[in-house]
Write a protein that holds these residues in place. Sequence first.
Motif, PDB file in Angstrom:
ATOM      1  N   ALA A   1       2.412   4.929 -39.110  1.00  0.00           N
ATOM      2  CA  ALA A   1       1.442   4.587 -38.069  1.00  0.00           C
ATOM      3  C   ALA A   1       2.084   4.040 -37.055  1.00  0.00           C
ATOM      4  N   ALA A   2       1.581   4.584 -35.650  1.00  0.00           N
ATOM      5  CA  ALA A   2       2.006   4.191 -34.386  1.00  0.00           C
ATOM      6  C   ALA A   2       1.216   2.480 -34.285  1.00  0.00           C
ATOM      7  N   VAL A   3       2.152   1.583 -33.652  1.00  0.00           N
ATOM      8  CA  VAL A   3       1.506   0.388 -33.368  1.00  0.00           C
ATOM      9  C   VAL A   3       2.267   0.179 -31.934  1.00  0.00           C
ATOM     10  N   SER A   4       1.484  -0.883 -31.101  1.00  0.00           N
ATOM     11  CA  SER A   4       1.938  -1.311 -29.948  1.00  0.00           C
ATOM     12  C   SER A   4       2.770  -2.437 -30.307  1.00  0.00           C
ATOM     13  N   GLU A   5       4.086  -2.314 -29.619  1.00  0.00           N
ATOM     14  CA  GLU A   5       4.929  -3.487 -29.944  1.00  0.00           C
ATOM     15  C   GLU A   5       5.231  -4.226 -28.629  1.00  0.00           C
ATOM     16  N   GLU A   6       4.502  -5.578 -28.498  1.00  0.00           N
ATOM     17  CA  GLU A   6       4.556  -6.238 -27.030  1.00  0.00           C
ATOM     18  C   GLU A   6       5.246  -7.543 -27.525  1.00  0.00           C
ATOM     19  N   SER A   7       6.282  -7.805 -26.587  1.00  0.00           N
ATOM     20  CA  SER A   7       6.893  -9.131 -26.756  1.00  0.00           C
ATOM     21  C   SER A   7       7.106  -9.748 -25.393  1.00  0.00           C
ATOM     22  N   VAL A   8       7.186 -11.068 -25.406  1.00  0.00           N
ATOM     23  CA  VAL A   8       7.514 -12.039 -24.264  1.00  0.00           C
ATOM     24  C   VAL A   8       8.300 -13.060 -24.723  1.00  0.00           C
ATOM     25  N   GLY A   9       9.152 -13.397 -23.783  1.00  0.00           N
ATOM     26  CA  GLY A   9      10.122 -14.589 -23.930  1.00  0.00           C
ATOM     27  C   GLY A   9       9.213 -16.001 -23.677  1.00  0.00           C
ATOM     28  N   LEU A  10       9.436 -17.049 -24.338  1.00  0.00           N
ATOM     29  CA  LEU A  10       8.724 -18.241 -24.115  1.00  0.00           C
ATOM     30  C   LEU A  10       9.555 -19.043 -23.626  1.00  0.00           C
ATOM     31  N   GLY A  11      10.361 -18.616 -22.412  1.00  0.00           N
ATOM     32  CA  GLY A  11      11.107 -19.792 -21.528  1.00  0.00           C
ATOM     33  C   GLY A  11      11.990 -20.402 -22.211  1.00  0.00           C
ATOM     34  N   GLY A  12      11.907 -21.836 -21.896  1.00  0.00           N
ATOM     35  CA  GLY A  12      12.772 -22.813 -22.470  1.00  0.00           C
ATOM     36  C   GLY A  12      12.903 -22.974 -23.880  1.00  0.00           C
ATOM     37  N   TYR A  13      11.946 -22.482 -24.475  1.00  0.00           N
ATOM     38  CA  TYR A  13      11.984 -22.730 -25.852  1.00  0.00           C
ATOM     39  C   TYR A  13      12.983 -21.508 -26.511  1.00  0.00           C
ATOM     40  N   GLY A  14      13.459 -20.678 -26.015  1.00  0.00           N
ATOM     41  CA  GLY A  14      14.429 -19.731 -26.612  1.00  0.00           C
ATOM     42  C   GLY A  14      13.615 -18.885 -27.633  1.00  0.00           C
ATOM     43  N   LYS A  15      12.434 -18.685 -27.526  1.00  0.00           N
ATOM     44  CA  LYS A  15      11.597 -18.035 -28.651  1.00  0.00           C
ATOM     45  C   LYS A  15      11.014 -16.811 -27.961  1.00  0.00           C
ATOM     46  N   ILE A  16      10.677 -15.827 -28.951  1.00  0.00           N
ATOM     47  CA  ILE A  16       9.947 -14.699 -28.446  1.00  0.00           C
ATOM     48  C   ILE A  16       8.518 -14.446 -29.425  1.00  0.00           C
ATOM     49  N   LEU A  17       7.714 -14.380 -28.657  1.00  0.00           N
ATOM     50  CA  LEU A  17       6.375 -14.104 -29.136  1.00  0.00           C
ATOM     51  C   LEU A  17       6.161 -12.535 -29.193  1.00  0.00           C
ATOM     52  N   THR A  18       6.025 -11.989 -30.430  1.00  0.00           N
ATOM     53  CA  THR A  18       5.823 -10.431 -30.480  1.00  0.00           C
ATOM     54  C   THR A  18       4.189 -10.072 -31.160  1.00  0.00           C
ATOM     55  N   VAL A  19       3.579  -9.303 -30.575  1.00  0.00           N
ATOM     56  CA  VAL A  19       2.335  -8.852 -30.936  1.00  0.00           C
ATOM     57  C   VAL A  19       2.418  -7.347 -31.370  1.00  0.00           C
ATOM     58  N   LEU A  20       2.111  -7.135 -32.614  1.00  0.00           N
ATOM     59  CA  LEU A  20       2.012  -5.708 -33.020  1.00  0.00           C
ATOM     60  C   LEU A  20       0.628  -5.383 -33.299  1.00  0.00           C
ATOM     61  N   SER A  21      -0.053  -4.246 -32.780  1.00  0.00           N
ATOM     62  CA  SER A  21      -1.369  -4.041 -32.839  1.00  0.00           C
ATOM     63  C   SER A  21      -1.660  -2.422 -32.971  1.00  0.00           C
ATOM     64  N   SER A  22      -2.812  -2.199 -33.676  1.00  0.00           N
ATOM     65  CA  SER A  22      -3.193  -0.821 -34.096  1.00  0.00           C
ATOM     66  C   SER A  22      -4.738  -0.854 -34.184  1.00  0.00           C
ATOM     67  N   ASP A  23      -5.236   0.142 -33.585  1.00  0.00           N
ATOM     68  CA  ASP A  23      -6.606   0.351 -33.716  1.00  0.00           C
ATOM     69  C   ASP A  23      -6.999   1.394 -34.723  1.00  0.00           C
ATOM     70  N   VAL A  24      -6.066   1.764 -35.563  1.00  0.00           N
ATOM     71  CA  VAL A  24      -6.187   2.709 -36.749  1.00  0.00           C
ATOM     72  C   VAL A  24      -5.871   2.161 -38.065  1.00  0.00           C
ATOM     73  N   ILE A  25      -4.870   1.359 -38.229  1.00  0.00           N
ATOM     74  CA  ILE A  25      -4.594   0.837 -39.518  1.00  0.00           C
ATOM     75  C   ILE A  25      -5.725  -0.011 -39.936  1.00  0.00           C
ATOM     76  N   GLY A  26      -6.209   0.093 -41.060  1.00  0.00           N
ATOM     77  CA  GLY A  26      -7.345  -0.567 -41.621  1.00  0.00           C
ATOM     78  C   GLY A  26      -8.694   0.114 -41.526  1.00  0.00           C
ATOM     79  N   ARG A  27      -8.840   0.886 -40.356  1.00  0.00           N
ATOM     80  CA  ARG A  27      -9.973   1.308 -40.119  1.00  0.00           C
ATOM     81  C   ARG A  27     -10.785   2.338 -41.268  1.00  0.00           C
ATOM     82  N   GLU A  28     -10.117   3.052 -42.235  1.00  0.00           N
ATOM     83  CA  GLU A  28     -10.528   3.669 -43.156  1.00  0.00           C
ATOM     84  C   GLU A  28     -11.123   2.747 -43.977  1.00  0.00           C
ATOM     85  N   GLU A  29     -10.456   1.849 -44.296  1.00  0.00           N
ATOM     86  CA  GLU A  29     -11.494   0.839 -45.381  1.00  0.00           C
ATOM     87  C   GLU A  29     -12.273   0.173 -44.856  1.00  0.00           C
TER      88      GLU A  29
END
Length: 292
Positions: free
Chosen positions: A244-272
Amino acid sequence: MSRPFRLMIARRSAEALLKDEGITTLPVDPFALAASRDITIEGKPETHDGVSGMLLRHGNSFGIIYATHIASEGFQRFSVSHELGHYFLEGHIDQLLQTGVHVSHAGFVTADPYELEADHFAAGLLMPETPFRKELENHEPGLATVDALAARCITSRTATAIRYAELSRAAIAVVVSTGGVIDYCFMSDAMKTLPKLLWLRKGTRLPAGTATARLADAPDQVRAGAAVAEEADVRDWLGGTTKAAVSEESVGLGGYGKILTVLSSDVIGREEEDEAEADEDDLIERWTLRFR
């Protein structure tokens, strides 16, 4: 009592407190709540880092000191709310304030059960379920929704993203990483429906070849807050047998040196979800006929 149940109780305790206080809208002001209990609040000098805050007790008087070295109003409000968790949650004062001072590390960065409970109390306090769900339903799944909710609740991106994964009906996975290594991952119930799911563990490397991994290889861009987005196969991130295709969106969190990634799909889990709604509709119809 299991850990997940204790964390749920912590969130519900915060929401019950808001109900008792008559607070039903966003944003919630933790400073005003502390003042209503005569709890003194002060910011810690910017030159002092290493902790998010402290809860202090002298006799029957309490005080909160919060970190200011991180220039994020959302983080500071979360830190104060975390200390309020220690103040309000049953057993915390007796366990943690035996010397009169407790030093905290807020932000889901430790496995200590008392710190986690205070983190979840803070999430429930600043992002109570009913108004938070109402707000998120006005947006499409993805990182933009996290930013919109963070602005509405005056909370940090990471705390908001975690709460978003907890409450969203869409298939959402939130991953926070540092230097190409995963710190933690939270998934929505819909995302958890993937069969033979691979749980991303703390300390494991980011999946090779992903947009997030490429961003992690450019620490200057991470510190500059660069963002990347592309479509990915969910199996590259979470394994399983479902293509299944997911949208992978990531952003650097500045001086923290961390990355926040959000994976999202409007298909996965819809059948259930559709099957559950169909079962509910069928149940309603059968009972309606019976009483007719």
